[in-house]
Scaffold this motif. Structure first.
Motif, short mmCIF file in Angstrom:
data_model
loop_
_atom_site.label_atom_id
_atom_site.label_comp_id
_atom_site.label_asym_id
_atom_site.label_seq_id
_atom_site.Cartn_x
_atom_site.Cartn_y
_atom_site.Cartn_z
N PRO A 1 0.84 -1.20 0.00
CA PRO A 1 0.00 0.00 0.00
C PRO A 1 0.88 1.25 0.00
CG PRO A 1 0.10 -0.94 2.20
CD PRO A 1 0.96 -1.80 1.33
N ARG A 2 0.29 2.39 -0.32
CA ARG A 2 1.05 3.65 -0.30
C ARG A 2 1.28 4.05 1.15
NH1 ARG A 2 -0.61 8.44 -4.38
NH2 ARG A 2 0.25 10.21 -3.27
N ARG A 3 2.55 4.32 1.48
CA ARG A 3 2.88 4.76 2.85
C ARG A 3 3.18 6.24 2.85
NH1 ARG A 3 6.32 0.49 2.23
NH2 ARG A 3 5.37 -1.49 2.71
N PRO A 4 3.13 6.87 4.03
CA PRO A 4 3.42 8.31 4.08
C PRO A 4 4.79 8.60 3.46
CG PRO A 4 2.65 7.51 6.22
CD PRO A 4 2.80 6.30 5.35
N GLY A 5 4.87 9.65 2.66
CA GLY A 5 6.14 10.03 2.06
C GLY A 5 6.41 9.34 0.73
N MET A 6 5.54 8.39 0.36
CA MET A 6 5.74 7.66 -0.90
C MET A 6 4.94 8.33 -2.01
SD MET A 6 4.84 3.66 -1.47
CE MET A 6 5.94 2.73 -0.48
N SER A 7 5.59 8.64 -3.12
CA SER A 7 4.85 9.27 -4.22
C SER A 7 4.08 8.20 -4.98
CB SER A 7 5.82 9.98 -5.17
OG SER A 7 6.48 9.01 -5.93
N ARG A 8 3.18 8.68 -5.85
CA ARG A 8 2.41 7.73 -6.66
C ARG A 8 3.36 6.92 -7.55
NH1 ARG A 8 -0.88 9.69 -11.69
NH2 ARG A 8 1.25 9.64 -12.37
N ASP A 9 4.41 7.60 -8.06
CA ASP A 9 5.35 6.88 -8.93
C ASP A 9 6.17 5.85 -8.16
OD1 ASP A 9 4.34 8.22 -11.03
OD2 ASP A 9 6.13 9.41 -11.47
N ASP A 10 6.49 6.17 -6.89
CA ASP A 10 7.19 5.18 -6.05
C ASP A 10 6.33 3.92 -5.94
OD1 ASP A 10 9.16 7.03 -5.58
OD2 ASP A 10 8.40 7.63 -3.59
N LEU A 11 5.05 4.14 -5.63
CA LEU A 11 4.12 3.01 -5.47
C LEU A 11 3.98 2.25 -6.78
CD1 LEU A 11 1.99 1.59 -3.56
CD2 LEU A 11 0.29 2.95 -4.75
N LEU A 12 3.85 3.02 -7.88
CA LEU A 12 3.72 2.39 -9.20
C LEU A 12 4.92 1.49 -9.47
CD1 LEU A 12 2.55 4.94 -11.93
CD2 LEU A 12 1.45 2.83 -11.23
N GLY A 13 6.13 2.01 -9.18
CA GLY A 13 7.36 1.27 -9.44
C GLY A 13 7.38 -0.03 -8.66
N ILE A 14 7.04 0.04 -7.37
CA ILE A 14 7.09 -1.16 -6.52
C ILE A 14 6.05 -2.18 -6.98
CG2 ILE A 14 6.75 -2.04 -4.17
CD1 ILE A 14 7.79 0.71 -3.16
N ASN A 15 4.80 -1.72 -7.16
CA ASN A 15 3.75 -2.68 -7.52
C ASN A 15 3.89 -3.20 -8.95
OD1 ASN A 15 2.76 -2.78 -4.99
ND2 ASN A 15 0.94 -1.52 -5.36
N LEU A 16 4.53 -2.41 -9.82
CA LEU A 16 4.81 -2.92 -11.17
C LEU A 16 5.75 -4.11 -11.10
CD1 LEU A 16 5.51 -0.18 -13.86
CD2 LEU A 16 3.95 -2.11 -13.99
N LYS A 17 6.76 -4.01 -10.23
CA LYS A 17 7.70 -5.14 -10.06
C LYS A 17 6.95 -6.36 -9.54
CE LYS A 17 12.13 -3.03 -9.18
NZ LYS A 17 12.73 -2.29 -8.08
#
Ligand code: A3D
Length: 320
Positions: A82-98
């Motif tokens: 899930p998105r955590r505080p301080g994480m951008s949408r692109d950070d989340l996208l990158g992690i979940n894409l992997k």
């Protein structure tokens, strides 16, 4: 006839609830998969031990190796972070894409004939990625969001009209969440459209507008209350309805994120539309005439999904 096999990829809050629901409904044997060691095994054993009490027969297995999903008829994917505080949408996208890359490759190798339902957020982009990485036909890969969004809308409408939820139908289009488009002309109580119910004095336009706004931010409302996670009961129930329609060839008409090939003037994009789900996966995309306001709102939603997908494609190249 052998029992059907249901693979749940991700055994967190939604994954565990999916396993419980699928077992209680005797939909088939269940494999819970996760990278966390012990979690899928523990949940599988716990649910299996409720079988004698509830009287269901289903084999449950927990696994950390993709070989356990071999031959699955349905895969429901909730793996991700899930998105955590301080994480951008692109950070989340990158992690979940992997994560989608690993999951997609696992499905491709072990369950290439499965009907795949994606729940991982951001939904409209992750379902696209899962399809890309798995290489499965587009009609066999869908995203769950519309059933949940419309269930939230139906719940609020039933409360407002003081009638059974069973008699309320709702029609939603577009991406998941903020930009979803509830079409009130096609939302009814026992066939009576909501605008007619307003004319009949059952509610007011202002109250319906407030319900639409509350539905759009329905996920956020629950996150705000739970504080440690997001909704899981209704999302799991929604995906189970989609899986059951496939397994039993019910041909239910359900809103889902499906790949469009020209419908609504859109091509090569996963976006929420009503579809028929049967033994052939997504057997039909239901295309209706929209009024100007719904058309405009749908376009806003489609643009938001396109933007998300562009960001996704940029990151995907670096994963290749
Ligand atoms: P959570 O309880 O965190 O479960 C996610 C599970 O995924 C955890 O058990 C992780 O260990 C596991 N995981 C992480 N990486 C991998 C990997 N590479 N392979 C396999 N498993 C992995 O989350 P949840 O169950 O509450 O939610 C799951 C997803 O659904 C999240 O992305 C939510 O944002 C999303 N969600 C979507 C909707 C929609 O309507 C679309 C609604 C609610 C939640």
């Amino acid at each position: 006839m052998a029992r059907k096999k249901i693979a749940l990829i991700g055994s967190g809050m939604i994954g565990g609830t999916l396993a419980h629901l699928a077992a209680m409904r005797e939909m088939g044997d269940i494999v819970l998969f996760d990278i966390a060691e012990g979690t899928p095994q523990g949940k599988a054993l716990d649910i299996a031990q409720s079988g004698p009490v509830d009287g269901f027969d289903a084999k449950l297995e927990g696994a950390n190796d993709y070989s356990a999903i071999a031959g699955a008829d349905v895969c429901i994917v909730t793996a991700g972070v899930p998105r955590r505080p301080g994480m951008s949408r692109d950070d989340l996208l990158g992690i979940n894409l992997k994560v989608m890359k690993a999951v997609g490759e696992g499905i491709k190798q072990y369950a290439p004939n499965a009907f795949v339902i994606c729940i991982t957020n951001p939904l409209d982009a992750m379902v696209w990625a899962l399809r890309e990485f798995s290489g499965l036909p587009h009609n066999m890969v869908v995203g769950m969001a519309g059933v949940l969004d419309s269930a939230r809308f139906r719940h609020f409408l039933a409360e407002e009209f003081n009638v059974s939820v069973e008699d309320v139908t709702a029609f939603v289009l577009g991406g998941h969440g903020d930009t979803m488009v509830p079409v009130i002309e096609y939302s009814t109580v026992a066939g009576i459209p909501v605008p007619d119910l307003i004319k009949m004095g059952w509610s007011t336009q202002e109250k319906i507008d407030a319900i639409v706004a509350r539905t759009r931010s329905g996920g956020g409302e629950i996150v705000g209350l739970l504080k440690t996670g997001s909704a899981f009961y209704a999302p799991a129930a929604s995906a189970i309805a989609m899986a059951e329609s496939f397994l039993k060839d019910k041909k239910r008409v359900l809103p889902a994120a499906a790949n469009l090939t020209g419908q609504y003037g859109i091509s090569d994009l996963y976006v929420g539309v009503p579809v028929v789900i049967g033994a052939g996966g997504v057997e039909k995309i239901v295309e209706i005439e929209l009024n100007d306001s719904a058309k405009q709102n749908f376009q806003v939603s489609v643009d938001a999904v396109k933007e998300l997908l562009e960001a996704c494609k940029g990151i995907e190249e670096s994963l290749a």
